[in-house]
Write a protein that holds these residues in place. Structure first.
Motif, PDB file in Angstrom:
ATOM      1  N   ARG A   1      44.603  98.035  27.989  1.00  0.00           N
ATOM      2  CA  ARG A   1      43.662  97.125  28.642  1.00  0.00           C
ATOM      3  C   ARG A   1      43.462  95.850  27.804  1.00  0.00           C
ATOM      4  O   ARG A   1      42.355  95.309  27.702  1.00  0.00           O
ATOM      5  CB  ARG A   1      42.316  97.827  28.881  1.00  0.00           C
ATOM      6  CG  ARG A   1      42.425  98.938  29.905  1.00  0.00           C
ATOM      7  CD  ARG A   1      41.134  99.739  30.063  1.00  0.00           C
ATOM      8  NE  ARG A   1      39.993  98.913  30.389  1.00  0.00           N
ATOM      9  CZ  ARG A   1      39.699  98.462  31.596  1.00  0.00           C
ATOM     10  NH1 ARG A   1      40.505  98.738  32.614  1.00  0.00           N
ATOM     11  NH2 ARG A   1      38.624  97.731  31.805  1.00  0.00           N
ATOM     12  N   GLU A   2      44.574  95.363  27.239  1.00  0.00           N
ATOM     13  CA  GLU A   2      44.506  94.196  26.358  1.00  0.00           C
ATOM     14  C   GLU A   2      44.404  92.878  27.117  1.00  0.00           C
ATOM     15  O   GLU A   2      43.969  91.864  26.574  1.00  0.00           O
ATOM     16  CB  GLU A   2      45.755  94.160  25.474  1.00  0.00           C
ATOM     17  CG  GLU A   2      47.028  93.953  26.298  1.00  0.00           C
ATOM     18  CD  GLU A   2      48.315  94.024  25.486  1.00  0.00           C
ATOM     19  OE1 GLU A   2      48.232  94.278  24.275  1.00  0.00           O
ATOM     20  OE2 GLU A   2      49.375  93.826  26.085  1.00  0.00           O
ATOM     21  N   GLY A   3      44.855  92.868  28.384  1.00  0.00           N
ATOM     22  CA  GLY A   3      44.871  91.625  29.155  1.00  0.00           C
ATOM     23  C   GLY A   3      43.476  91.204  29.576  1.00  0.00           C
ATOM     24  O   GLY A   3      42.634  92.018  29.945  1.00  0.00           O
ATOM     25  N   THR A   4      43.215  89.880  29.508  1.00  0.00           N
ATOM     26  CA  THR A   4      41.910  89.335  29.855  1.00  0.00           C
ATOM     27  C   THR A   4      42.094  88.095  30.734  1.00  0.00           C
ATOM     28  O   THR A   4      43.210  87.709  31.066  1.00  0.00           O
ATOM     29  CB  THR A   4      41.135  88.929  28.591  1.00  0.00           C
ATOM     30  OG1 THR A   4      41.873  87.876  27.933  1.00  0.00           O
ATOM     31  CG2 THR A   4      40.961  90.105  27.648  1.00  0.00           C
ATOM     32  N   ILE A   5      40.990  87.482  31.066  1.00  0.00           N
ATOM     33  CA  ILE A   5      41.018  86.211  31.798  1.00  0.00           C
ATOM     34  C   ILE A   5      41.889  85.191  31.049  1.00  0.00           C
ATOM     35  O   ILE A   5      42.676  84.462  31.658  1.00  0.00           O
ATOM     36  CB  ILE A   5      39.583  85.666  31.966  1.00  0.00           C
ATOM     37  CG1 ILE A   5      38.791  86.541  32.935  1.00  0.00           C
ATOM     38  CG2 ILE A   5      39.597  84.220  32.429  1.00  0.00           C
ATOM     39  CD1 ILE A   5      37.312  86.222  32.968  1.00  0.00           C
ATOM     40  N   GLU A   6      41.741  85.157  29.717  1.00  0.00           N
ATOM     41  CA  GLU A   6      42.495  84.186  28.916  1.00  0.00           C
ATOM     42  C   GLU A   6      43.996  84.419  29.043  1.00  0.00           C
ATOM     43  O   GLU A   6      44.781  83.452  29.049  1.00  0.00           O
ATOM     44  CB  GLU A   6      42.061  84.273  27.446  1.00  0.00           C
ATOM     45  CG  GLU A   6      40.688  83.700  27.156  1.00  0.00           C
ATOM     46  CD  GLU A   6      39.550  84.572  27.686  1.00  0.00           C
ATOM     47  OE1 GLU A   6      39.763  85.799  27.856  1.00  0.00           O
ATOM     48  OE2 GLU A   6      38.463  84.022  27.956  1.00  0.00           O
ATOM     49  N   THR A   7      44.414  85.683  29.147  1.00  0.00           N
ATOM     50  CA  THR A   7      45.838  85.992  29.316  1.00  0.00           C
ATOM     51  C   THR A   7      46.369  85.340  30.582  1.00  0.00           C
ATOM     52  O   THR A   7      47.428  84.700  30.579  1.00  0.00           O
ATOM     53  CB  THR A   7      46.059  87.517  29.399  1.00  0.00           C
ATOM     54  OG1 THR A   7      45.413  88.168  28.301  1.00  0.00           O
ATOM     55  CG2 THR A   7      47.542  87.846  29.405  1.00  0.00           C
TER      56      THR A   7
END
Length: 320
Positions: free
Chosen positions: A132-138
């Motif tokens: 779950r490393e992906g975020t909005i910034e990704t």
């Protein structure tokens, strides 16, 4: 019904607005995000796509557990998305290899290369990819690199409609509170299944029932008891009442789902039907005899009709 397209059959189209998630149950919180996708797609004259997974990711990531119970099967999800005017539901077969993709690999190699995207809609708190490393910034960074826009659905836009699939499951499975579940889902809870042969005891006491085999063995079954329901048969909706339990008056042992459809005498063995749960009438009980059971069933029927008089079925678009 929205088109169900598996990833290996997906047509790459860069003129696409999409979002990604499991969307089990398509509850009120999910709908905020999905509505943003549809609205934006209309503004751009683009394709609206919901990217989802099957089986549920938790069944793969935590294989030692009993697995998660589903609020919606793939077919039910597609029907619910069609009601929200989504063009396509792209299904990614979720397996161990897929779970190891990084968030960047997922966006670049799957979303961009295989599906295509002009705008990626993402919730303010969404995480995805390995660990779950992906975020909005990704999403924003890759959008800048590859040439697609990102749209963030803020906490304020979700507002009071924030609800979890866990809360919906508890209302249905633990409490049998179908009115609370409906407030979370913005519709009645549905269960699709096939009519199978039973022991026909209901017919002998004046309450013939159709035994329902759920479409998916992982589907959540409401708490045992008697419910006022709508039943869809061949695209038509009929009022009825459903018993979920072991029928203790007849010394039953195996749980069954039996629905008595009011004023209905057609042969529907083998047919696919949909049950819409409206309200729970009572717990399952052990009666002293058949006469006492019949008296209670007559009372249940009156209660069901009174409840259903003020609660219409949710009519899916393809059946309008």
């Amino acid at each position: 019904m929205s088109d169900i397209v598996f990833l290996n059959e997906a047509e790459r189209n860069l003129n696409t607005v999409l979002t990604v998630g499991t969307f089990d149950g398509v509850h009120a919180g999910h709908r905020v995000l999905i509505n943003k996708v549809v609205e934006s797609a209309r503004e751009r004259d683009a394709r609206s796509v919901i990217v989802t997974f099957d089986p549920h990711p938790r069944d793969i990531i935590n294989p030692g557990s009993d697995g998660i119970r589903l609020l919606s099967t793939l077919e039910e999800r597609a029907e619910l998305l069609a009601d929200l005017d989504v063009d396509e539901m792209v299904v990614i077969p979720f397996d161990r290899d897929f779970s190891l993709l990084t968030s960047e690999e997922f966006v670049r190699d799957v979303i961009w290369e295989k599906i295509g995207v002009s705008e990626f809609v993402i919730g303010y708190d969404h995480h995805f990819g390995r660990n779950r490393e992906g975020t909005i910034e990704t999403v924003q960074n890759l959008g800048n690199e590859l040439g697609f826009d990102s749209r963030i659905v803020s906490k304020q836009e979700v507002g009071s409609r924030t609800v979890s699939s866990t809360a919906v499951r508890k209302a249905i499975q633990n409490d049998g509170d179908m009115m609370l579940a409906a407030s979370f889902l913005k519709r009645n809870y549905i269960l699709n299944g096939t009519v199978v042969h039973g022991d026909k005891r209901g017919k002998h006491i004046g309450f013939p029932t159709a035994n329902i085999m759920p479409q998916n063995s992982k589907k959540i079954i409401p708490k045992r008891g008697v419910y006022a329901v709508w039943v869809r048969v061949d695209g038509k909706y009929h009022s009825g009442m459903m018993n979920i339990g072991v029928r203790p008056t007849f010394e039953g042992e195996q749980e069954t789902l039996e629905v008595n459809i009011f004023d209905f005498d057609e042969n529907i063995y083998g047919k696919e039907v949909q049950i819409q749960f409206v309200d729970r009438i009572r717990d399952e009980r052990n009666f002293d005899g058949v006469e006492q059971l019949i008296e209670q069933l007559n009372s249940d029927k009156k209660s069901s009709k009174r409840i259903l008089k003020n609660r219409s079925p949710h009519i899916a678009k393809q059946f309008k």
